[in-house]
Enzyme design. Structure first.
Site, short mmCIF file in Angstrom:
data_model
loop_
_atom_site.label_atom_id
_atom_site.label_comp_id
_atom_site.label_asym_id
_atom_site.label_seq_id
_atom_site.Cartn_x
_atom_site.Cartn_y
_atom_site.Cartn_z
N ASN A 31 -11.17 6.49 -0.28
CA ASN A 31 -10.50 6.37 1.01
C ASN A 31 -10.94 7.53 1.91
OD1 ASN A 31 -8.52 6.79 3.07
ND2 ASN A 31 -7.07 5.50 1.93
N LYS B 250 -8.18 9.84 3.37
CA LYS B 250 -7.63 10.83 2.44
C LYS B 250 -8.62 11.98 2.24
CE LYS B 250 -4.94 7.76 -0.56
NZ LYS B 250 -4.81 7.30 -1.96
N ASP C 110 -2.33 9.58 -5.35
CA ASP C 110 -1.81 8.23 -5.20
C ASP C 110 -0.61 8.35 -4.28
OD1 ASP C 110 -2.57 5.53 -6.16
OD2 ASP C 110 -0.42 5.42 -6.57
N SER C 111 -0.55 7.48 -3.30
CA SER C 111 0.46 7.65 -2.28
C SER C 111 0.91 6.29 -1.79
CB SER C 111 -0.10 8.47 -1.12
OG SER C 111 -1.40 8.03 -0.79
N PHE D 100 -5.07 6.97 9.47
CA PHE D 100 -5.45 5.73 8.76
C PHE D 100 -4.18 5.04 8.27
CE2 PHE D 100 -4.59 6.89 4.31
CZ PHE D 100 -4.44 8.26 4.43
N GLY D 101 -4.35 3.92 7.60
CA GLY D 101 -3.25 3.22 6.95
C GLY D 101 -2.10 2.92 7.91
N ASP E 221 -0.31 5.03 9.55
CA ASP E 221 -0.06 6.13 10.50
C ASP E 221 0.40 5.66 11.88
OD1 ASP E 221 -0.50 8.20 8.76
OD2 ASP E 221 -2.56 8.60 9.40
N HIS F 36 3.27 14.13 3.68
CA HIS F 36 3.41 14.06 2.23
C HIS F 36 2.18 14.65 1.54
CE1 HIS F 36 1.33 10.73 3.92
NE2 HIS F 36 1.09 10.11 2.78
N ARG F 37 0.98 14.26 2.01
CA ARG F 37 -0.26 14.76 1.38
C ARG F 37 -0.47 16.23 1.70
NH1 ARG F 37 -2.85 11.24 3.16
NH2 ARG F 37 -2.41 9.80 1.45
P1 IMP Z 1 -3.63 4.35 -2.88
O1 IMP Z 1 -5.08 4.49 -2.64
O2 IMP Z 1 -3.25 3.38 -3.93
O3 IMP Z 1 -2.97 5.69 -3.07
O4 IMP Z 1 -3.07 3.70 -1.54
C1 IMP Z 1 -2.26 4.36 -0.67
C2 IMP Z 1 -2.00 3.49 0.55
O5 IMP Z 1 -0.79 3.97 1.15
C3 IMP Z 1 -3.09 3.63 1.62
O6 IMP Z 1 -4.03 2.63 1.54
C4 IMP Z 1 -2.29 3.51 2.89
O7 IMP Z 1 -2.08 2.16 3.19
C5 IMP Z 1 -0.95 4.13 2.52
N1 IMP Z 1 -0.95 5.58 2.85
C6 IMP Z 1 -0.94 6.62 1.98
N2 IMP Z 1 -0.97 7.78 2.65
C7 IMP Z 1 -1.00 7.46 3.95
C8 IMP Z 1 -1.06 8.27 5.12
O8 IMP Z 1 -1.12 9.51 5.11
N3 IMP Z 1 -1.07 7.58 6.28
C9 IMP Z 1 -1.01 6.24 6.35
N4 IMP Z 1 -1.00 5.44 5.29
C10 IMP Z 1 -0.98 6.06 4.08
#
Ligand code: IMP
Length: 320
Positions: free
Chosen positions: A9, A12, A67-68, A150-151, A153, A179-180
């Site tokens: 990602n 990240k 993982d988030s 991203f995601g 946000d 969080h990160r």
């Molecule tokens: P992972 O790769 O399984 O940890 O997926 C985490 C998913 O959570 C990401 O693809 C995003 O959709 C969402 N996510 C996690 N952290 C963030 C962030 O800081 N901003 C926005 N979306 C996030």
């Protein structure tokens, strides 16, 4: 020290590089074409371990994985660990956001609370695993706003901000409260480096908020009871009210709010040694300990207590 970040990602990876770049740690991306393992865990910690361990086994050396996910109150904690695949196996960020907005269409303003959670797993040179976690609370906006990040946000408005979504903030503004960002700051403290080296324009800090006139009560609590060192107000923020304390590699800023609402509780994590004696001291001083026990699945002692302004603090024992 070289640290490989086990993620495909780019969003990240950029946050890791921004926060750890300049700290003396060389942040390495996964080699091109590297396979990422299937995330078969049921918790963030399990998935972070799977990714960090696979990277360590394939490439050697210290590896870290994140993982988030986004946990939405009105959806019973969904999408949670499935955040990346909320709209289906072929989902992308845009389709995940569209599904979230759809599911939240009927949810009124006061019930749109949510939190981002992040667990980092560091697998060190000899294969030992250590975990770091961060949480940020906020609300889900009614429509997407902003172009950064991203995601989810563009849909997430952090409680500790000024009403902007994460996407409307500068990257360093997001990192300071996300969080990160929080989990990376704990990782950096563990590795003995200051997070944010080289790129900080202001000052990274954890902010909690109190009502006007709360300074003395806050001093008595943070300096008197917890033993945190009060520090002068940092120069770039000299015009802001409040009191500053040193908190590991970060600063803790007790801000003053004109329209203080206990509903805007912050959740800073405070890492301490001698958790039992701190707990006893707090309870002798009449500070109620809320939820006391093990932080699963790490097996680390922790408890929560509220500060004089009602901000919830998490106390986690430093082990090892
Ligand atoms: P992972 O790769 O399984 O940890 O997926 C985490 C998913 O959570 C990401 O693809 C995003 O959709 C969402 N996510 C996690 N952290 C963030 C962030 O800081 N901003 C926005 N979306 C996030």
């Amino acid at each position: 020290m070289r640290l490989m970040v086990a993620t495909g990602n780019r969003g990240k990876l950029a946050e890791f590089a921004a926060m750890l770049g300049g700290s003396g740690i060389e942040v390495l991306p996964l080699p091109a074409g590297a396979e990422t393992p299937e995330e078969t865990g049921t918790t963030l910690a399990e998935n972070a371990l799977i990714k960090a361990r696979a990277c360590h086994v394939a490439f050697g050396g210290a590896s870290v994985a994140d993982d988030s996910g986004l946990f939405v109150d009105a959806l019973g904690g969904a999408p949670g660990v499935r955040s990346a695949r909320f709209a289906g196996e072929d989902a992308d960020d845009a389709s995940n956001r569209a599904r979230l907005l759809g599911e939240m269409a009927e949810v009124p303003a006061g019930l749109r609370g949510a939190e981002f959670r992040c667990v980092l797993c560091l697998v060190g040179e000899v294969g030992e695993a250590r975990y770091f976690q961060g949480v940020v609370r906020g609300t889900i906006a009614l429509a997407e706003r902003g172009g950064n990040g991203f995601g989810y946000d563009p849909l997430f408005v952090p409680d500790e901000g000024d009403g902007r979504t994460f996407s409307e903030m500068l990257p360093q503004e997001k990192d300071a409260i996300s969080h990160r960002g929080r989990a990376i700051a704990l990782l950096a403290a563990e590795l003995g480096v200051a997070a944010g080296g080289g790129r900080v324009t202001g000052l990274d800090h954890v902010q909690v908020a109190g009502p006007a006139g709360c300074e003395e009560a806050m001093r008595a609590f943070y300096a008197g009871l917890l033993g945190l060192e009060e520090i002068p107000k940092p120069e770039p923020l000299a015009t802001r009210g409040g009191v500053w304390f040193r908190l590991g590699a970060q600063q803790l800023h007790v801000g003053i709010e004109k329209e203080f609402s206990p509903a805007r509780k912050a959740h800073p994590g405070i890492r301490v040694t001698g958790l039992a004696s701190l707990k006893e001291r707090l309870s002798r001083a009449g500070v109620a300990v809320i939820e006391d026990g093990l932080l699963e699945p790490y097996g680390v002692n922790r408890f929560y207590a509220d500060d004089p302004a009602g901000n919830r603090l998490e106390f986690v024992e430093i082990i090892g």
